[in-house]
Design an enzyme around this catalytic site. Sequence first.
Site, PDB file in Angstrom:
ATOM      1  N   HIS A  71      -7.334   3.605  10.016  1.00  0.00           N
ATOM      2  CA  HIS A  71      -5.762   3.368  10.285  1.00  0.00           C
ATOM      3  C   HIS A  71      -5.113   3.176   8.841  1.00  0.00           C
ATOM      4  O   HIS A  71      -4.086   2.570   8.645  1.00  0.00           O
ATOM      5  CB  HIS A  71      -5.813   1.867  10.927  1.00  0.00           C
ATOM      6  N   CYS A  94       4.445   9.963   1.418  1.00  0.00           N
ATOM      7  CA  CYS A  94       5.830  10.782   1.699  1.00  0.00           C
ATOM      8  C   CYS A  94       5.550  11.645   2.740  1.00  0.00           C
ATOM      9  O   CYS A  94       4.669  12.531   2.405  1.00  0.00           O
ATOM     10  CB  CYS A  94       6.430  11.049   0.561  1.00  0.00           C
ATOM     11  N   CYS A 141       7.207  15.307   1.568  1.00  0.00           N
ATOM     12  CA  CYS A 141       6.405  15.870   0.499  1.00  0.00           C
ATOM     13  C   CYS A 141       4.871  15.870   0.791  1.00  0.00           C
ATOM     14  O   CYS A 141       4.021  16.478   0.182  1.00  0.00           O
ATOM     15  CB  CYS A 141       6.381  14.990  -0.951  1.00  0.00           C
ATOM     16  N   SER A 158     -12.612  -5.797  18.787  1.00  0.00           N
ATOM     17  CA  SER A 158     -12.261  -6.359  20.137  1.00  0.00           C
ATOM     18  C   SER A 158     -12.436  -4.979  21.140  1.00  0.00           C
ATOM     19  O   SER A 158     -12.574  -4.979  22.394  1.00  0.00           O
ATOM     20  CB  SER A 158     -10.903  -6.824  20.439  1.00  0.00           C
ATOM     21  N   ASN A 209     -20.347  -9.621  16.733  1.00  0.00           N
ATOM     22  CA  ASN A 209     -19.174 -10.183  17.361  1.00  0.00           C
ATOM     23  C   ASN A 209     -19.296 -11.627  18.103  1.00  0.00           C
ATOM     24  O   ASN A 209     -20.230 -11.800  18.973  1.00  0.00           O
ATOM     25  CB  ASN A 209     -18.328  -9.256  18.061  1.00  0.00           C
ATOM     26  N   GLU A 265     -17.768 -12.925  20.195  1.00  0.00           N
ATOM     27  CA  GLU A 265     -16.914 -13.149  21.267  1.00  0.00           C
ATOM     28  C   GLU A 265     -17.647 -11.515  21.982  1.00  0.00           C
ATOM     29  O   GLU A 265     -17.620 -10.817  21.093  1.00  0.00           O
ATOM     30  CB  GLU A 265     -15.571 -13.102  21.486  1.00  0.00           C
ATOM     31  N   ALA A 307     -19.795 -11.973  11.228  1.00  0.00           N
ATOM     32  CA  ALA A 307     -20.552 -10.803  10.366  1.00  0.00           C
ATOM     33  C   ALA A 307     -21.502 -11.020   9.379  1.00  0.00           C
ATOM     34  O   ALA A 307     -22.496 -10.644   9.430  1.00  0.00           O
ATOM     35  CB  ALA A 307     -19.303 -10.058   9.997  1.00  0.00           C
TER      36      ALA A 307
HETATM   37  N1  APR Z   1     -17.318 -11.803  12.276  1.00  0.00           N
HETATM   38  C1  APR Z   1     -17.322 -10.920  13.359  1.00  0.00           C
HETATM   39  N2  APR Z   1     -16.430 -10.725  14.335  1.00  0.00           N
HETATM   40  C2  APR Z   1     -15.466 -11.463  14.506  1.00  0.00           C
HETATM   41  C3  APR Z   1     -15.289 -12.746  13.532  1.00  0.00           C
HETATM   42  C4  APR Z   1     -16.413 -13.065  12.439  1.00  0.00           C
HETATM   43  N3  APR Z   1     -16.314 -13.648  11.584  1.00  0.00           N
HETATM   44  N4  APR Z   1     -14.273 -13.281  13.629  1.00  0.00           N
HETATM   45  C5  APR Z   1     -13.710 -12.985  14.839  1.00  0.00           C
HETATM   46  N5  APR Z   1     -14.441 -11.693  15.104  1.00  0.00           N
HETATM   47  C6  APR Z   1     -14.077 -10.960  16.287  1.00  0.00           C
HETATM   48  C7  APR Z   1     -13.044 -11.422  17.333  1.00  0.00           C
HETATM   49  O1  APR Z   1     -13.893 -12.067  18.561  1.00  0.00           O
HETATM   50  C8  APR Z   1     -12.389 -10.194  17.874  1.00  0.00           C
HETATM   51  O2  APR Z   1     -13.275  -9.557  19.102  1.00  0.00           O
HETATM   52  O3  APR Z   1     -13.341  -9.732  15.534  1.00  0.00           O
HETATM   53  C9  APR Z   1     -12.591  -9.071  16.672  1.00  0.00           C
HETATM   54  C10 APR Z   1     -11.198  -8.756  16.089  1.00  0.00           C
HETATM   55  O4  APR Z   1     -10.626  -7.984  17.147  1.00  0.00           O
HETATM   56  P1  APR Z   1      -8.985  -7.798  16.679  1.00  0.00           P
HETATM   57  O5  APR Z   1      -8.192  -8.666  16.317  1.00  0.00           O
HETATM   58  O6  APR Z   1      -8.517  -6.949  18.194  1.00  0.00           O
HETATM   59  O7  APR Z   1      -9.041  -6.699  15.689  1.00  0.00           O
HETATM   60  P2  APR Z   1      -9.423  -5.302  15.809  1.00  0.00           P
HETATM   61  O8  APR Z   1     -10.402  -4.606  16.851  1.00  0.00           O
HETATM   62  O9  APR Z   1      -9.969  -4.555  14.445  1.00  0.00           O
HETATM   63  O10 APR Z   1      -8.052  -4.399  16.284  1.00  0.00           O
HETATM   64  C11 APR Z   1      -8.197  -2.919  16.358  1.00  0.00           C
HETATM   65  O11 APR Z   1      -5.628  -3.081  16.435  1.00  0.00           O
HETATM   66  O12 APR Z   1      -3.819  -4.195  15.745  1.00  0.00           O
HETATM   67  C12 APR Z   1      -4.521  -2.931  15.594  1.00  0.00           C
HETATM   68  O13 APR Z   1      -4.389  -1.415  14.090  1.00  0.00           O
HETATM   69  C13 APR Z   1      -4.853  -2.757  14.270  1.00  0.00           C
HETATM   70  O14 APR Z   1      -7.102  -1.837  13.369  1.00  0.00           O
HETATM   71  C14 APR Z   1      -6.269  -2.848  14.219  1.00  0.00           C
HETATM   72  C15 APR Z   1      -6.555  -2.475  15.698  1.00  0.00           C
END
Ligand code: APR
Length: 217
Positions: free
Chosen positions: A94, A102, A105, A163, A187, A189, A205
Site C-alpha cells: 500500500h 508525481c 512525471c 483483519s 492475531n 482476534e 505480535a
Molecule cells: N498484535 C497482533 N495483531 C494485532 C495487535 C497486536 N498487538 N493489535 C491488534 N491486532 C489485530 C486486530 O485484531 C486486527 O485484526 O490487527 C488487525 C488490524 O486490522 P485492521 O485495522 O483492519 O488493519 P489491516 O488488516 O492492516 O487493514 C488493511 O485496510 O484501511 C486499509 O490500507 C489500509 O493497509 C490497510 C488495510
Amino acid sequence: MFTPPDDRNSIHPADYKHIVFFTGAGMSAESGVPTYRGKGGVWHKYSWEDYALPHAGHELISNLENNHESVWIITQNIDGMHQRAGSKNIVELHGSAWRLRCDHCEIVIDDHNPEHYNNWKCDNDHWLRPDIVWFNDFLIPAVAQMADEIISKSDLFISIGTSGVVWPAAGFPQIASSNGATLIEINPEPSEQSGLYDHVLRGKASDMLKAIFGNPN
Ligand code: APR
C-alpha cells in the site's frame, strides 16, 4: 492448534527455505501506531511519526532475515516500521507515508525534503501526492506481481495483525496455502481467513513471535 508459550522455539527457521511474513496494522500496534479497525482504530489523537519505534517483534523478523537464506516481508503498512528495524526484503503493498510521487512525471520521491511540503509540487511543477494506495486505487502492478511471486515460492507463511478484509491482500493466504506452505496466523482476534491457517496464535505480535522463534536478544 499448537500452544506456543510453553513450546519454546516451536519453529526452526532452518526447516524452511522461503519464509514470508505478511503484516498488517496490528504488527505496528505495539509501536503506538493505531490500527484501522478494532479497538482504538484510525489516526486521531496524535501523530505517530513523531515517536513510534519498532518493537521486539520487528527486530526479531529483521534478525531472522540476516540469519536465513530467504525471509521476505509483504506488508500492508505504510509506516516504515520494518525498515526502521533494519529489514531490507520488504514489499510495501500500500506504499509508504515516507514517499511522495508525481503521477504525471511517474517519479517517486523519498520525502526527507520538507520543501516539497511547502507547495506539494515536483520540479516540473506538477502536483505531488503521498506514495500510498488509497481506497479504490489499484495496487501498483509491479508491486502486486512481486508479492505474488514471493508468496508463491513460500513454504512458511506467517500472517501478523491483519483483519483480512481488504483485497487483493486478503487473498494472499490462499495463494500460500495453494502452494503447500505452512500457514500461521498471529492475531489476538479471529480474522476473515482464520479458517485457512494450520496454526492460529491468539496473542500480540511481539509475544507470539518470541514464543515461536525465541527471544531476539
Ligand atoms: N498484535 C497482533 N495483531 C494485532 C495487535 C497486536 N498487538 N493489535 C491488534 N491486532 C489485530 C486486530 O485484531 C486486527 O485484526 O490487527 C488487525 C488490524 O486490522 P485492521 O485495522 O483492519 O488493519 P489491516 O488488516 O492492516 O487493514 C488493511 O485496510 O484501511 C486499509 O490500507 C489500509 O493497509 C490497510 C488495510
